[in-house]
Design a protein around this motif. Sequence first.
Motif, short mmCIF file in Angstrom:
data_model
loop_
_atom_site.label_atom_id
_atom_site.label_comp_id
_atom_site.label_asym_id
_atom_site.label_seq_id
_atom_site.Cartn_x
_atom_site.Cartn_y
_atom_site.Cartn_z
N GLY A 39 1.18 -1.08 0.58
CA GLY A 39 0.15 0.27 0.05
C GLY A 39 0.95 0.81 -0.03
O GLY A 39 1.61 1.15 1.05
N ASP A 40 0.59 2.04 -1.11
CA ASP A 40 1.44 3.30 -0.86
C ASP A 40 1.55 4.03 0.03
O ASP A 40 2.22 5.23 0.37
CB ASP A 40 0.97 3.81 -2.27
N THR A 41 0.27 4.61 -0.33
CA THR A 41 -0.10 5.42 1.50
C THR A 41 -1.19 4.84 2.81
O THR A 41 -1.80 4.13 2.53
CB THR A 41 -1.73 6.36 0.20
N VAL A 42 -0.09 5.44 3.89
CA VAL A 42 -0.44 4.52 5.15
C VAL A 42 -1.01 5.61 5.62
O VAL A 42 -0.37 6.34 6.63
CB VAL A 42 0.64 3.41 5.67
N ALA A 43 -1.81 4.79 6.75
CA ALA A 43 -2.78 6.29 7.41
C ALA A 43 -2.33 5.01 8.78
O ALA A 43 -2.23 4.11 9.14
CB ALA A 43 -4.36 6.38 8.10
N VAL A 44 -1.28 6.17 9.55
CA VAL A 44 -1.24 5.61 11.08
C VAL A 44 -1.96 6.49 11.91
O VAL A 44 -2.67 7.18 11.82
CB VAL A 44 -0.07 6.18 10.91
N TYR A 45 -1.07 6.81 13.27
CA TYR A 45 -2.57 7.62 13.91
C TYR A 45 -1.41 7.62 15.51
O TYR A 45 0.06 7.16 15.43
CB TYR A 45 -3.68 6.83 15.01
N ARG A 46 -1.32 8.72 15.84
CA ARG A 46 -0.39 9.84 16.95
C ARG A 46 -1.35 8.77 18.80
O ARG A 46 -2.42 9.17 18.18
CB ARG A 46 -0.56 11.30 17.50
N ALA A 47 -0.58 8.14 19.58
CA ALA A 47 -1.23 7.64 19.94
C ALA A 47 -1.48 7.91 21.12
O ALA A 47 -0.41 8.94 21.77
CB ALA A 47 0.39 6.55 20.33
N ILE A 48 -2.15 7.88 21.81
CA ILE A 48 -2.77 8.63 23.39
C ILE A 48 -3.29 7.27 23.67
O ILE A 48 -3.58 6.35 24.07
CB ILE A 48 -4.05 9.16 23.13
N GLY A 49 -2.30 7.89 25.21
CA GLY A 49 -2.67 7.09 26.54
C GLY A 49 -1.61 5.79 26.44
O GLY A 49 -0.43 6.14 25.98
#
Length: 181
Positions: A39-49
């Motif tokens: 997959g060329d475009t990957v959604a990541v996230y900013r960890a919380i807690g």
Amino acid sequence: MTDKHELRATMRAERKRLAGLDPEAASRAAEQADALPAGDTVAVYRAIGSELDMDALSLALERAGRTLCLPVVVERDEAMLFRRWSPGEPLELDDAGIPAPLPLAGTLTPDLILTPLLAFDATGARLGQGGGYYDRTFAVVPHAIRIGFAYAGQEVERLEVEPHDIRLHGVLTEKGYRALP
């Protein structure tokens, strides 16, 4: 059977315990970045807690040539959108109070979505925080491959699935990547 509210509380405590026991789990999971589906475009996230931190994995994915984006809540009861992002770029709080890229970052449609979770099972069922953001988003980006990012200890025997719940295609933990049915 435990209701979802009780299960969420139990699994939040368990995730916090796992985070304290294994502070290097995220780094070991990041070493498995090459095992993730294409997959060329990957959604990541900013960890919380106590969510498994995504920093090392984000850097590994970017080094591998993948374009990253982060989810953004623009309306509380709608699907999230995704804005282009690279580690170190500025963030602002979105409508849900989560760090997100600035509007000028540009919107992308991810091929692969990495999602935090409280629990998962071997069938791909996922227990999230309860806001429904990821399920609403999965429904409008059906082609995207959905991957949970979690501690291996967050796996449970079986989760109850409701009609709006959308299953994961796989999970990446400190023990490696595993495709789910």
